[in-house]
Design a protein around this motif. Structure first.
Motif, PDB file in Angstrom:
ATOM      1  N   LYS A 196       0.828  -1.208   0.000  1.00 46.51           N
ATOM      2  CA  LYS A 196       0.000   0.000   0.000  1.00 46.51           C
ATOM      3  C   LYS A 196       0.862   1.257   0.000  1.00 46.51           C
ATOM      4  CE  LYS A 196      -3.609   2.338   2.723  1.00 46.51           C
ATOM      5  NZ  LYS A 196      -4.432   2.249   3.960  1.00 46.51           N
ATOM      6  N   ALA A 197       1.946   1.250   0.765  1.00 48.00           N
ATOM      7  CA  ALA A 197       2.825   2.415   0.826  1.00 48.00           C
ATOM      8  C   ALA A 197       3.512   2.657  -0.508  1.00 48.00           C
ATOM      9  CB  ALA A 197       3.868   2.224   1.928  1.00 48.00           C
ATOM     10  N   ALA A 198       3.947   1.596  -1.170  1.00 56.02           N
ATOM     11  CA  ALA A 198       4.590   1.750  -2.476  1.00 56.02           C
ATOM     12  C   ALA A 198       3.604   2.295  -3.497  1.00 56.02           C
ATOM     13  CB  ALA A 198       5.167   0.416  -2.933  1.00 56.02           C
ATOM     14  N   GLU A 199       2.394   1.774  -3.485  1.00 58.02           N
ATOM     15  CA  GLU A 199       1.371   2.250  -4.417  1.00 58.02           C
ATOM     16  C   GLU A 199       1.063   3.726  -4.183  1.00 58.02           C
ATOM     17  OE1 GLU A 199      -1.855  -0.381  -3.715  1.00 58.02           O
ATOM     18  OE2 GLU A 199      -1.075  -1.978  -5.025  1.00 58.02           O
ATOM     19  N   ALA A 200       0.950   4.126  -2.930  1.00 56.26           N
ATOM     20  CA  ALA A 200       0.650   5.516  -2.604  1.00 56.26           C
ATOM     21  C   ALA A 200       1.766   6.454  -3.062  1.00 56.26           C
ATOM     22  CB  ALA A 200       0.418   5.668  -1.106  1.00 56.26           C
ATOM     23  N   ALA A 201       2.993   5.958  -3.079  1.00 53.59           N
ATOM     24  CA  ALA A 201       4.136   6.762  -3.500  1.00 53.59           C
ATOM     25  C   ALA A 201       4.372   6.682  -5.002  1.00 53.59           C
ATOM     26  CB  ALA A 201       5.388   6.310  -2.753  1.00 53.59           C
ATOM     27  N   GLY A 202       3.535   5.934  -5.706  1.00 57.06           N
ATOM     28  CA  GLY A 202       3.697   5.791  -7.147  1.00 57.06           C
ATOM     29  C   GLY A 202       4.890   4.954  -7.544  1.00 57.06           C
ATOM     30  N   ARG A 203       5.277   4.025  -6.692  1.00 60.66           N
ATOM     31  CA  ARG A 203       6.442   3.190  -6.959  1.00 60.66           C
ATOM     32  C   ARG A 203       6.007   1.795  -7.394  1.00 60.66           C
ATOM     33  NH1 ARG A 203      11.047   3.205  -2.941  1.00 60.66           N
ATOM     34  NH2 ARG A 203      12.200   3.166  -4.916  1.00 60.66           N
ATOM     35  N   SER A 204       6.924   1.068  -7.985  1.00 54.10           N
ATOM     36  CA  SER A 204       6.624  -0.284  -8.441  1.00 54.10           C
ATOM     37  C   SER A 204       6.434  -1.212  -7.254  1.00 54.10           C
ATOM     38  CB  SER A 204       7.754  -0.801  -9.339  1.00 54.10           C
ATOM     39  OG  SER A 204       8.991  -0.764  -8.650  1.00 54.10           O
ATOM     40  N   ALA A 205       5.893  -2.384  -7.517  1.00 58.12           N
ATOM     41  CA  ALA A 205       5.614  -3.348  -6.452  1.00 58.12           C
ATOM     42  C   ALA A 205       6.888  -3.666  -5.675  1.00 58.12           C
ATOM     43  CB  ALA A 205       5.028  -4.625  -7.045  1.00 58.12           C
ATOM     44  N   PRO A 206       6.834  -3.624  -4.356  1.00 52.93           N
ATOM     45  CA  PRO A 206       8.044  -3.820  -3.554  1.00 52.93           C
ATOM     46  C   PRO A 206       8.421  -5.286  -3.436  1.00 52.93           C
ATOM     47  CG  PRO A 206       6.161  -3.522  -2.123  1.00 52.93           C
ATOM     48  CD  PRO A 206       5.651  -3.342  -3.523  1.00 52.93           C
ATOM     49  N   ARG A 207       9.696  -5.522  -3.208  1.00 51.30           N
ATOM     50  CA  ARG A 207      10.148  -6.861  -2.835  1.00 51.30           C
ATOM     51  C   ARG A 207       9.830  -7.096  -1.366  1.00 51.30           C
ATOM     52  NH1 ARG A 207      16.270  -8.124  -4.687  1.00 51.30           N
ATOM     53  NH2 ARG A 207      15.710 -10.195  -3.942  1.00 51.30           N
ATOM     54  N   VAL A 208       9.417  -8.302  -1.054  1.00 46.26           N
ATOM     55  CA  VAL A 208       9.233  -8.710   0.330  1.00 46.26           C
ATOM     56  C   VAL A 208      10.105  -9.941   0.538  1.00 46.26           C
ATOM     57  CG1 VAL A 208       7.629  -9.500   2.099  1.00 46.26           C
ATOM     58  CG2 VAL A 208       6.886  -7.801   0.405  1.00 46.26           C
ATOM     59  N   VAL A 209      11.213  -9.739   1.227  1.00 43.73           N
ATOM     60  CA  VAL A 209      12.184 -10.802   1.456  1.00 43.73           C
ATOM     61  C   VAL A 209      12.004 -11.301   2.886  1.00 43.73           C
ATOM     62  CG1 VAL A 209      14.632 -11.415   1.470  1.00 43.73           C
ATOM     63  CG2 VAL A 209      13.778  -9.695  -0.159  1.00 43.73           C
ATOM     64  N   ALA A 210      11.730 -12.591   3.038  1.00 42.56           N
ATOM     65  CA  ALA A 210      11.489 -13.172   4.359  1.00 42.56           C
ATOM     66  C   ALA A 210      12.565 -14.212   4.667  1.00 42.56           C
ATOM     67  CB  ALA A 210      10.111 -13.820   4.415  1.00 42.56           C
ATOM     68  N   GLY A 211      13.172 -14.081   5.827  1.00 45.21           N
ATOM     69  CA  GLY A 211      14.161 -15.052   6.270  1.00 45.21           C
ATOM     70  C   GLY A 211      13.678 -15.790   7.504  1.00 45.21           C
ATOM     71  N   LEU A 212      13.866 -17.114   7.492  1.00 48.17           N
ATOM     72  CA  LEU A 212      13.454 -17.932   8.631  1.00 48.17           C
ATOM     73  C   LEU A 212      14.442 -19.077   8.831  1.00 48.17           C
ATOM     74  CD1 LEU A 212       9.619 -18.177   7.945  1.00 48.17           C
ATOM     75  CD2 LEU A 212      10.647 -17.169   9.992  1.00 48.17           C
ATOM     76  N   LEU A 213      14.573 -19.514  10.064  1.00 43.43           N
ATOM     77  CA  LEU A 213      15.304 -20.741  10.348  1.00 43.43           C
ATOM     78  C   LEU A 213      14.546 -21.917   9.749  1.00 43.43           C
ATOM     79  CD1 LEU A 213      16.076 -20.082  14.108  1.00 43.43           C
ATOM     80  CD2 LEU A 213      17.768 -20.106  12.268  1.00 43.43           C
ATOM     81  N   VAL A 214      15.287 -22.868   9.179  1.00 43.81           N
ATOM     82  CA  VAL A 214      14.671 -24.046   8.559  1.00 43.81           C
ATOM     83  C   VAL A 214      15.443 -25.284   8.993  1.00 43.81           C
ATOM     84  CG1 VAL A 214      13.983 -25.169   6.402  1.00 43.81           C
ATOM     85  CG2 VAL A 214      14.014 -22.675   6.540  1.00 43.81           C
ATOM     86  N   SER A 215      14.708 -26.322   9.336  1.00 45.31           N
ATOM     87  CA  SER A 215      15.343 -27.589   9.708  1.00 45.31           C
ATOM     88  C   SER A 215      14.489 -28.752   9.232  1.00 45.31           C
ATOM     89  CB  SER A 215      15.536 -27.675  11.229  1.00 45.31           C
ATOM     90  OG  SER A 215      16.155 -28.905  11.581  1.00 45.31           O
ATOM     91  N   VAL A 216      15.050 -29.560   8.349  1.00 47.85           N
ATOM     92  CA  VAL A 216      14.404 -30.801   7.936  1.00 47.85           C
ATOM     93  C   VAL A 216      14.866 -31.883   8.901  1.00 47.85           C
ATOM     94  CG1 VAL A 216      14.114 -32.480   6.097  1.00 47.85           C
ATOM     95  CG2 VAL A 216      14.315 -30.042   5.540  1.00 47.85           C
ATOM     96  N   THR A 217      13.918 -32.453   9.629  1.00 49.18           N
ATOM     97  CA  THR A 217      14.274 -33.344  10.731  1.00 49.18           C
ATOM     98  C   THR A 217      13.119 -34.270  11.066  1.00 49.18           C
ATOM     99  OG1 THR A 217      14.982 -33.378  13.064  1.00 49.18           O
ATOM    100  CG2 THR A 217      13.458 -31.647  12.414  1.00 49.18           C
ATOM    101  N   ASN A 218      13.443 -35.360  11.739  1.00 52.21           N
ATOM    102  CA  ASN A 218      12.419 -36.230  12.312  1.00 52.21           C
ATOM    103  C   ASN A 218      12.205 -35.943  13.795  1.00 52.21           C
ATOM    104  OD1 ASN A 218      12.090 -37.636   9.843  1.00 52.21           O
ATOM    105  ND2 ASN A 218      13.880 -38.905  10.319  1.00 52.21           N
ATOM    106  N   ASP A 219      12.928 -34.952  14.312  1.00 50.32           N
ATOM    107  CA  ASP A 219      12.842 -34.589  15.726  1.00 50.32           C
ATOM    108  C   ASP A 219      12.399 -33.133  15.837  1.00 50.32           C
ATOM    109  OD1 ASP A 219      13.036 -34.445  18.484  1.00 50.32           O
ATOM    110  OD2 ASP A 219      15.233 -34.236  18.478  1.00 50.32           O
TER     111      ASP A 219
END
Length: 308
Positions: A196-219
């Motif tokens: 919404k903020a990017a649109e209001a400023a007349g800018r292109s669609a923003p990147r949304v970069v999400a970082g999370l811990l990841v663990s493939v495990t049986n525990d």
């Protein structure tokens, strides 16, 4: 959704040779980018310059560099130096920093973070374009210019959780980068606010970069217990406590992506459904656990590549 991976200290303390190996492995596996955090080990920008100069072709991102202790003239010179050293592949993720650390460790003010960041970005962006600045403001003075031959201005992402910062990320930056932010919060709060903020400023669609811990495990429970222990501080500081509360999470252990191969894949796909444009995984655990996790991340990245 583009899929990348964290490198360096976020996974474990590494020597230079291992850092380069991690970046090279990510490039060879076809991952979209590598992301380096700023903590108490490697300088994030230096790490990317060292590894990126030896490994071509892959995006190099900081997630993130806290800016209170780096004047815009200093950070602009550092970022443009990385650009010149790596063929202009840097995405510069910045943030206001954790207020407790800014004040207690550096003795710097941390009040009015959105006001300070607005002023900072208004100086940094012209400097990255090679323009001269002459700014005397409420929180910063900056007079000068930075130029590095062969460097182009990198995209800038802003770590943003609160509404005011998300407005800045859409208005003055190229998007946002989050850490330990769950899928419901991304879908209901982060993505719509910055868009919404990017649109209001007349800018292109923003990147949304999400970082999370990841663990493939049986525990699964064992991993959650270890995350709770190792990342306990994140569940206590106000900046992260607020976003964990939005997710109704007791702590970082409740937003880690964890489970079997199929369970992890479904959880990552949920981020794409939330509107995340880029995801970077921080493999958690010992070497064997990380290797198993990286195999799943690689398979997902290959599938995304074929879909695009």
């Amino acid at each position: 959704m583009r899929i990348g991976i964290a490198v360096g200290d976020l996974r474990r303390g590494v020597a230079a040779e291992e850092l380069v190996r991690q970046v090279r492995s990510a490039a060879e596996r076809g991952l979209s980018g590598v992301w380096s955090s700023q903590a108490f080990g490697w300088d994030a920008l230096t790490a990317l310059a060292v590894a990126g100069a030896q490994v071509p072709g892959i995006e190099l991102g900081t997630a993130v560099v806290p800016v209170p202790q780096r004047h815009p003239l200093v950070l602009a010179g550092q970022a443009l130096s990385v650009q010149a050293a790596t063929g202009n592949r840097l995405t510069l993720g910045i943030g206001a920093g954790i207020s407790m650390m800014v004040t207690d460790m550096y003795g710097l003010p941390a009040d009015r973070p959105a006001t300070r960041m607005r002023e900072y970005l208004s100086i940094l962006r012209p400097l990255l374009r090679g323009e001269a600045v002459s700014h005397q403001g409420d929180t910063l003075t900056a007079v000068g210019q930075v130029g590095v031959a062969g460097a182009t201005p990198p995209p800038v992402l802003l770590a943003a959780l609160a509404p005011a910062m998300l407005r800045l990320a859409g208005e003055l930056a190229d998007g946002t980068v989050t850490w330990m932010t769950g899928p419901q919060t991304l879908a209901d709060h982060i993505v719509p606010s910055v868009t919404k903020a990017a649109e209001a400023a007349g800018r292109s669609a923003p990147r949304v970069v999400a970082g999370l811990l990841v663990s493939v495990t049986n525990d699964e429970q064992g991993v959650r217990n270890r995350v709770a222990e190792q990342f306990s501080l994140a569940g206590q500081v106000p900046e992260y406590r607020a976003v964990l509360d939005r997710e109704r999470a007791a702590g970082p252990q409740d937003v880690v992506i964890v489970g079997t191969e199929n369970q992890v894949e479904r959880q990552i796909r949920r981020l794409e459904d939330a509107g995340v444009t880029d995801f970077f995984a921080a493999p958690f655990g010992g070497p064997e656990e990380q290797d198993r996790t990286i195999e799943v991340i690689t398979a997902l990245a290959e599938a995304e590549h074929h879909r695009s």
